[in-house]
Write a protein that holds these residues in place. Structure first.
Motif, PDB file in Angstrom:
ATOM      1  N   ALA A 290       0.859  -1.181   0.000  1.00 34.21           N
ATOM      2  CA  ALA A 290       0.000   0.000   0.000  1.00 34.21           C
ATOM      3  C   ALA A 290       0.893   1.229   0.000  1.00 34.21           C
ATOM      4  CB  ALA A 290      -0.926   0.002   1.225  1.00 34.21           C
ATOM      5  N   GLY A 291       0.264   2.406   0.047  1.00 29.39           N
ATOM      6  CA  GLY A 291       1.017   3.649   0.116  1.00 29.39           C
ATOM      7  C   GLY A 291       1.280   4.301  -1.214  1.00 29.39           C
ATOM      8  N   ALA A 292       1.040   3.562  -2.314  1.00 28.75           N
ATOM      9  CA  ALA A 292       1.235   4.077  -3.666  1.00 28.75           C
ATOM     10  C   ALA A 292       0.532   3.116  -4.618  1.00 28.75           C
ATOM     11  CB  ALA A 292       2.728   4.187  -4.004  1.00 28.75           C
ATOM     12  N   PRO A 293       0.286   3.560  -5.864  1.00 26.02           N
ATOM     13  CA  PRO A 293      -0.359   2.665  -6.839  1.00 26.02           C
ATOM     14  C   PRO A 293       0.423   1.372  -7.027  1.00 26.02           C
ATOM     15  CG  PRO A 293      -0.337   4.914  -7.653  1.00 26.02           C
ATOM     16  CD  PRO A 293       0.511   4.907  -6.417  1.00 26.02           C
ATOM     17  N   VAL A 294      -0.294   0.268  -7.169  1.00 25.25           N
ATOM     18  CA  VAL A 294       0.321  -1.047  -7.297  1.00 25.25           C
ATOM     19  C   VAL A 294      -0.012  -1.633  -8.669  1.00 25.25           C
ATOM     20  CG1 VAL A 294       0.571  -3.334  -6.285  1.00 25.25           C
ATOM     21  CG2 VAL A 294      -0.044  -1.392  -4.832  1.00 25.25           C
ATOM     22  N   LEU A 295       1.005  -1.900  -9.461  1.00 28.11           N
ATOM     23  CA  LEU A 295       0.785  -2.537 -10.756  1.00 28.11           C
ATOM     24  C   LEU A 295       0.341  -3.979 -10.561  1.00 28.11           C
ATOM     25  CD1 LEU A 295       3.875  -1.351 -12.826  1.00 28.11           C
ATOM     26  CD2 LEU A 295       1.510  -0.703 -13.209  1.00 28.11           C
ATOM     27  N   ASP A 296      -0.599  -4.447 -11.372  1.00 22.14           N
ATOM     28  CA  ASP A 296      -1.062  -5.826 -11.248  1.00 22.14           C
ATOM     29  C   ASP A 296       0.081  -6.803 -11.505  1.00 22.14           C
ATOM     30  OD1 ASP A 296      -1.657  -6.876 -14.393  1.00 22.14           O
ATOM     31  OD2 ASP A 296      -1.654  -4.715 -14.087  1.00 22.14           O
ATOM     32  N   ALA A 332      -9.268 -13.744  -8.561  1.00 20.13           N
ATOM     33  CA  ALA A 332      -7.924 -13.298  -8.951  1.00 20.13           C
ATOM     34  C   ALA A 332      -7.947 -11.937  -9.630  1.00 20.13           C
ATOM     35  CB  ALA A 332      -7.294 -14.340  -9.864  1.00 20.13           C
ATOM     36  N   GLU A 333      -8.935 -11.712 -10.475  1.00 16.41           N
ATOM     37  CA  GLU A 333      -9.011 -10.437 -11.190  1.00 16.41           C
ATOM     38  C   GLU A 333      -9.178  -9.277 -10.215  1.00 16.41           C
ATOM     39  OE1 GLU A 333     -11.819  -8.167 -14.507  1.00 16.41           O
ATOM     40  OE2 GLU A 333     -12.162 -10.283 -14.035  1.00 16.41           O
ATOM     41  N   LYS A 334     -10.034  -9.448  -9.209  1.00 20.42           N
ATOM     42  CA  LYS A 334     -10.258  -8.395  -8.226  1.00 20.42           C
ATOM     43  C   LYS A 334      -9.032  -8.224  -7.335  1.00 20.42           C
ATOM     44  CE  LYS A 334     -14.613  -7.815  -9.429  1.00 20.42           C
ATOM     45  NZ  LYS A 334     -15.072  -6.587 -10.130  1.00 20.42           N
ATOM     46  N   ARG A 335      -8.369  -9.313  -7.032  1.00 22.52           N
ATOM     47  CA  ARG A 335      -7.219  -9.268  -6.126  1.00 22.52           C
ATOM     48  C   ARG A 335      -6.022  -8.575  -6.769  1.00 22.52           C
ATOM     49  NH1 ARG A 335      -4.307 -14.240  -3.434  1.00 22.52           N
ATOM     50  NH2 ARG A 335      -3.904 -13.458  -1.344  1.00 22.52           N
ATOM     51  N   ASN A 336      -5.947  -8.646  -8.102  1.00 23.67           N
ATOM     52  CA  ASN A 336      -4.817  -8.049  -8.811  1.00 23.67           C
ATOM     53  C   ASN A 336      -5.071  -6.610  -9.254  1.00 23.67           C
ATOM     54  OD1 ASN A 336      -3.167 -10.349  -8.667  1.00 23.67           O
ATOM     55  ND2 ASN A 336      -4.092 -11.229 -10.505  1.00 23.67           N
ATOM     56  N   TYR A 337      -6.310  -6.299  -9.583  1.00 24.62           N
ATOM     57  CA  TYR A 337      -6.591  -5.026 -10.247  1.00 24.62           C
ATOM     58  C   TYR A 337      -7.337  -4.014  -9.384  1.00 24.62           C
ATOM     59  CZ  TYR A 337      -5.148  -7.229 -14.616  1.00 24.62           C
ATOM     60  OH  TYR A 337      -4.432  -7.854 -15.610  1.00 24.62           O
ATOM     61  N   THR A 338      -7.704  -4.361  -8.147  1.00 32.26           N
ATOM     62  CA  THR A 338      -8.458  -3.423  -7.308  1.00 32.26           C
ATOM     63  C   THR A 338      -7.774  -3.245  -5.962  1.00 32.26           C
ATOM     64  OG1 THR A 338      -9.903  -4.933  -6.054  1.00 32.26           O
ATOM     65  CG2 THR A 338     -10.534  -4.459  -8.335  1.00 32.26           C
ATOM     66  N   ALA A 339      -8.306  -2.301  -5.183  1.00 33.52           N
ATOM     67  CA  ALA A 339      -7.823  -2.094  -3.815  1.00 33.52           C
ATOM     68  C   ALA A 339      -8.714  -2.818  -2.815  1.00 33.52           C
ATOM     69  CB  ALA A 339      -7.765  -0.603  -3.501  1.00 33.52           C
TER      70      ALA A 339
END
Length: 523
Positions: A290-296, A332-339
């Motif tokens: 966390a703390g900044a945008p995370v690339l999938d 998996a899609e939600k876990r990789n692409y969302t917060a």
């Protein structure tokens, strides 16, 4: 429940359970409680009590934790400070917080902190005492005390245990300037911190058997929240004084840490260290990025090579910090692409430019309401009022949306949006793309004033060490992957970014640097 109650509960049930591991020293819950109470008694003898502010100007270490627990025992509020603050920054925060005592390292990165406080004392009328942490045999007067001596002087002495109202009483004042603006003291209550980080611990599935590596500084909300999360379940905390990727990986092996938390850049540095495949890191099971945008792509690589149960979270200092977090049973899609999904009991509203609520799948400013939202900004009632809607939602300044399944998507900062002609450009989208370039270590996109278009898009790039790349190659890389109007107009290469104390890029300062450089070239 107060912060002090967390440690007392475990100390009563399992006093020998280890709570702190730092360098060669390990402290149990029982021993930590005894030392913290001794410190509290000594501070009480100096006249420090409920409602006072205790500044903690220390890197991660046992003295930080003991000071924080002692403050909770007294009903005082802690004011965690970045030990790297300049004299000007330190004076502002200490004066604004009205701290009565500061607990500080004698020396930090070559700076004599005791000499610094002696220079500042005449400008800090509320500061009565300085408590120093270090090995030097220094001369002390009736205002300056050595930490170990103060703890020893309080052993076996009593003091009135504060009656804390967790919902109302402020426990921590954390100063944040975000990536713009002046420092603001965020007042968080015991309930803010205990309930929010307890819910975060539950989402991660933390137990008393876990060993939580805290390599992020505890003077910011990410590190302080990680500490409190661990205390809510009676886990052991492994403290790292100052983060360095290779050292962090070795510490994980030595301590068999099971949980690790950090910003995306910290995990990226570990993955690029060349050590991952040489070490037995199998003890790691979960953690938070966390703390900044995370690339999938980065999230997937961390899970595959380092932390199998890594979760992505979104939060702010003003929300203690967690607003949302992914869970291990998410698709998996939600876990990789969302917060992730919101903590139970937390609400998020997406606001349009007129302040009205927007429908699902709409991008707007995120506003948060719940037990995690701060009490307010210290000594800034007007700023507090401006930050809240009439019905109590905190306006985050972040752009995002809620999807139909209840997952939060972060787009970027509202004030960072670039208006190029008739188009709106969200820097995060372009920054995520730039980070995919093999020669790019980090990137930040800022707007630069232009007479024709209003603003031009400037990509500021920090290359990977040893990489050779040109601005034209960066632009070509973007061609065809995003709309043409989003391709950066300008590319500037930097050796390092100006950063905040919490590790975020200072965009206002960066934009000012770009404007100055461009002006010099045009003159």
């Amino acid at each position: 429940m107060s912060v002090g109650d967390l440690l007392d509960r475990v100390a009563a049930e399992q006093p020998d359970r280890p709570v702190l591991s730092c360098l060669q020293d390990t402290l149990s819950y029982g021993r930590t409680q005894l030392q913290a109470r001794a410190l509290a008694a000594a501070l009480h003898n100096l006249g420090i009590g409920a409602g006072d502010r205790i500044a903690i100007d220390l890197p991660n270490g046992p003295e930080f934790v003991l000071s924080a627990v002692a403050a909770a025992e007294l009903g005082a509020a802690i004011v965690p400070l970045n030990p790297g603050y300049s004299a000007h920054e330190l004076q502002f925060v200490l004066r604004n917080s009205e701290a009565s005592v500061v607990i500080a390292a004698e020396e930090y990165e070559g700076q004599d902190k005791l000499e610094l406080f002696e220079r500042l004392q005449f400008n800090l009328p509320d500061l009565q005492y300085v408590v120093t942490v270090g090995e030097e045999d220094l001369w002390y007067d009736d205002r300056i005390f050595q930490f170990e001596d103060l703890v020893s002087s309080g052993e076996g002495k009593s003091y009135p245990r504060a009656r804390v109202d967790p919902e109302e009483d402020v426990y921590a004042i954390l100063y944040t300037a975000g990536t713009t603006g002046k420092p603001k003291g965020v007042m968080l209550t015991h309930a803010n911190l205990v309930r929010t980080n307890g819910a975060t611990a539950e989402a991660l599935g933390l137990t008393k058997e876990d060993k939580v590596l805290i390599a992020v500084p505890m003077f910011n909300i990410f590190g302080l929240g990680a500490l409190i999360s661990a205390l809510t379940v009676g886990a052991t905390v492994v403290l790292m004084e100052k983060y360095e990727a290779a050292s962090a990986l070795k510490l994980i092996v030595e301590t068999k840490a099971t949980v690790v938390q950090g910003a995306p850049t910290m995990f990226a540095q570990q993955l690029r260290s060349g050590m991952i495949d040489q070490l037995d890191l199998s003890s790691l099971r979960t953690g938070v990025v966390a703390g900044a945008p995370v690339l999938d792509r980065l999230a997937r690589e961390i899970r595959e090579r380092l932390v199998p149960g890594l979760e992505i979270a979104y939060g702010l200092t003003e929300t203690s910090p967690t607003v949302s977090i992914t869970r291990r049973n998410d698709p998996a899609e939600k876990r990789n692409y969302t917060a992730g999904r919101l903590l139970e009991g937390v609400e998020v509203r997406v606001l349009g430019d007129d302040g009205a609520a927007l429908p699902v799948e709409s991008i707007g400013e995120l506003a948060v309401r719940g037990f995690n939202v701060m009490k307010g900004y210290n000594r800034q009632p007007e700023e507090t009022h401006r930050s809240l809607t009439e019905d109590g939602f905190f306006r985050t300044g972040d752009l995002g949306m809620m999807d139909e399944d209840g997952y939060l998507h972060i787009v970027g900062r509202k004030q960072d949006t670039i208006v190029r002609g008739e188009y709106l450009i969200y820097p995060r989208e372009l920054e995520d793309l730039l980070r995919l370039h093999p020669a790019v270590q980090e990137a930040a996109v800022v707007g630069v004033a232009d007479e024709v278009l209003g603003e031009l898009t400037c990509a500021c790039v920090m290359p990977v060490e040893g990489a050779i790349v040109t601005g034209d190659e960066i632009k070509e890389f973007c061609q065809g992957q995003i709309a043409q109007y989003k391709v950066p107009d300008l590319v500037r290469f930097v050796d390092a970014f100006p950063m905040t104390g919490s590790g975020k890029i200072r965009r206002v300062e960066l934009a000012r640097m770009v404007r100055a450089e461009r002006g010099a070239r045009q003159s």
